[in-house]
Write a protein that holds these residues in place. Sequence first.
Motif, mmCIF file in Angstrom:
data_model
loop_
_atom_site.group_PDB
_atom_site.id
_atom_site.type_symbol
_atom_site.label_atom_id
_atom_site.label_comp_id
_atom_site.label_asym_id
_atom_site.label_seq_id
_atom_site.Cartn_x
_atom_site.Cartn_y
_atom_site.Cartn_z
ATOM 1 N N VAL B 53 7.625 -20.575 -31.758
ATOM 2 C CA VAL B 53 6.449 -21.358 -31.410
ATOM 3 C C VAL B 53 5.179 -20.558 -31.666
ATOM 4 O O VAL B 53 4.248 -21.024 -32.317
ATOM 5 C CB VAL B 53 6.509 -21.778 -29.930
ATOM 6 C CG1 VAL B 53 5.295 -22.597 -29.572
ATOM 7 C CG2 VAL B 53 7.787 -22.531 -29.653
ATOM 8 N N ASN B 57 4.553 -20.948 -35.510
ATOM 9 C CA ASN B 57 3.920 -22.248 -35.310
ATOM 10 C C ASN B 57 4.858 -23.423 -35.547
ATOM 11 O O ASN B 57 4.501 -24.410 -36.161
ATOM 12 C CB ASN B 57 2.713 -22.404 -36.233
ATOM 13 C CG ASN B 57 1.574 -21.541 -35.737
ATOM 14 O OD1 ASN B 57 1.492 -21.278 -34.540
ATOM 15 N ND2 ASN B 57 0.724 -21.113 -36.634
ATOM 16 N N THR B 59 5.830 -26.306 -34.124
ATOM 17 C CA THR B 59 5.365 -27.050 -32.948
ATOM 18 C C THR B 59 6.441 -27.927 -32.341
ATOM 19 O O THR B 59 6.375 -28.256 -31.173
ATOM 20 C CB THR B 59 4.158 -27.928 -33.316
ATOM 21 O OG1 THR B 59 4.453 -28.544 -34.555
ATOM 22 C CG2 THR B 59 2.907 -27.118 -33.414
ATOM 23 N N GLN B 62 7.937 -26.613 -29.177
ATOM 24 C CA GLN B 62 7.020 -26.266 -28.083
ATOM 25 C C GLN B 62 7.623 -26.536 -26.693
ATOM 26 O O GLN B 62 7.485 -25.702 -25.794
ATOM 27 C CB GLN B 62 5.708 -27.044 -28.240
ATOM 28 C CG GLN B 62 4.693 -26.821 -27.135
ATOM 29 C CD GLN B 62 3.983 -25.498 -27.286
ATOM 30 O OE1 GLN B 62 3.612 -25.097 -28.382
ATOM 31 N NE2 GLN B 62 3.821 -24.789 -26.194
ATOM 32 N N GLY B 412 -0.488 -23.461 -29.020
ATOM 33 C CA GLY B 412 0.622 -23.983 -29.816
ATOM 34 C C GLY B 412 0.152 -24.577 -31.120
ATOM 35 O O GLY B 412 0.938 -24.672 -32.060
ATOM 36 N N SER B 413 -1.076 -24.957 -31.175
ATOM 37 C CA SER B 413 -1.501 -25.658 -32.396
ATOM 38 C C SER B 413 -1.957 -24.674 -33.437
ATOM 39 O O SER B 413 -2.131 -23.502 -33.163
ATOM 40 C CB SER B 413 -2.610 -26.656 -32.078
ATOM 41 O OG SER B 413 -3.637 -25.997 -31.387
#
Lengths: 252, 413
Positions: B53, B57, B59, B62, B412-413
């Motif tokens: 995560v 990345n 997502t 998450q 997270g983004s």
Amino acid sequence: MGKLFEKFPDPLARLIVVFLAFLVVGVIVVAVVIPKQMMDVSAQWADAVKREEARPIKYAGFHVCAECHDKIYETKKNGYHRDLSCETCHGPAKAHTDDPDKVKPVIPAERTFCPQCHAYNPSRPRGFPQINPVAHNPLKPCASCHNPHDPKPPTTPKECSACHGAIARMKAVSHHVQLACTTCHEVPQRHKVSPWSVKPTKPQTREFCGKCHAKDGKDKMAKDAPKIDLAEHGEKYVCWQCHYPHSPEVEQ
Amino acid sequence: MNPELIRNLHDLLPQIQGYIYPNEIEIHWGLLIVVYPYITGVVAGAFILASLVKVFNVTEVQPLYRLSLLTALAYLLVAPMALVSHLGHPGRFYEILLTPNTSSAMAMFGFVYAWYLMGVLLLEIWFVHRTDMIEWAEHETGVMRFIHRTLALYSRDTGEVAVSFDHKALKVITIVGIPSAFLLHGYVGFIFGSIKANPWWSSVLIPIVFLFSAIVSGIALVILLYMILTPLTGGKISMRCVDKAVDFLFYAVIVDFSLELVDFIHRVYQSEEEIKILSEMVMSKLFASLIIIQVLLGMLVPLLLISLTKIFKKRFHLNEDLRKMVYFVAVILIQFGIFATRWNVVIGGQMFSKSFRGLTTYKMEFGGLEGLLYAIFLLALPIIILAVLTKILPPWKEMHGQPASESAEAAGS
């Protein structure tokens, strides 16, 4: 402390405080709490060295013996027992070297002594000279035939059993008892003197056993041997994958 | 000799095959040492999942982020317990930290462990939850308020600078964390792999095999926990997330399997003098745990199950429940498989004689510090710790797919 909080982002400043706290505690533990002796290895060694030095010396080593027993020393040096120290057999002899007339080392003359190394034992390497102490020339001390300082088998052994005792004993009670070892192995004479460098042959093919066991076996012993169909029986495997040649058994 | 020891040996003696040295009759690294690499494996694997995560990345996964961090922590706290309990004098374990011996890999473990716990995992968890804890504390009273305040180190700063620092720190920690997680578990493999005298262990591949089996077990466990806990806490399992996580699991299992296969082929091809006794051991004493559980049930069946969901994509996509079922069975099988892997390494390595002429047997105790009961307790303990941790740092919101807080969302983004 106030400055710290202004200079760094808030979370970092707090972690720094925690980290410093750990560091201080750590340093205190290492510097104050742990007893010095625990960290100081040399102190422990010193004790150990003292303790070891205080032990009485019992062994003299075998080079010392050469001073007075030079003949034995020289004999042993080239014999089969060259790798054995004198004190392996005669026991600790430091006291004897200090005062040879008063203290005499033991002489291991009884028959139980040599079998400690030479009694038959499957975990010993193949080819190590081994005997069965019960059957091997009983009642006489070993030294009456073998010179302990220069042991040799008094003559080159004629029998394979001298070195391959287990196989010979097994074959002796098996169906192949009438077959001499040399029926199946061609043994060069030199094999008995230097077995590691000169090796006998071993049967290689199914046809070899077939000489006696095939329906049309030609060997002179073939008539007594139970017959099998060489083409079918056991298929493509060599016979000794199923039958141990020195003790062939047939499970019914 | 002490009579109990003799009685023990007496039970074992009839089970020995062939020739074996006297000091090899009894197996000294028992069940606890099996539990230990299993548990550290979960730690490393769960952390790698979390870093998917943060660093890569991904997502989709998450919802697993916080859960995997907490799982890693819960298991990490239990890991050294297995080792300490196995010591003759458990009360003296701290001495290896006080008098470091840099030439012993085992003695350095304390430092690897401390680094990973304090330098990586606790820090990461702290940064993830800091703003949350501040927020929670504001609406709480009594003990919980005190706990959250203290854990947040009395920080109240939710300003821009502080929060953006949190994010930066998280990135750095995770990036440092991946090699650290590799170190933690690779080290466990290293300890076995570097034992020259034991041909079952001595292999440069062992640390890497350990690492990948660790990743496999960690990811599988977090998926399992997610699939159990989400419905229990009133959420809905996100198949998007599980699908993705299972994807990664799938690749990890394949790599793990290939590595073990390479190791196997290499051994068979080399055919060193020990090969006979090892193959005898595998075919007799380890048959159930290695061939059946580790390879068949623990790898091939899960691989097959997951491949089925990929091959018959349409079918499985229509039926989510079926897919869930398949995943569920696969991750459970994988847990047993990896546990069996540890068993085979640890127990297997002590079952054959160094004379290469005989095999002994492992007699498991039931009670006592080395026994089955205690091992089960150690395996259950992380779950209990995890329950407590989720009380203090609830991951539910994130697991249910809602943004746990702005910070997590942003990170997270």
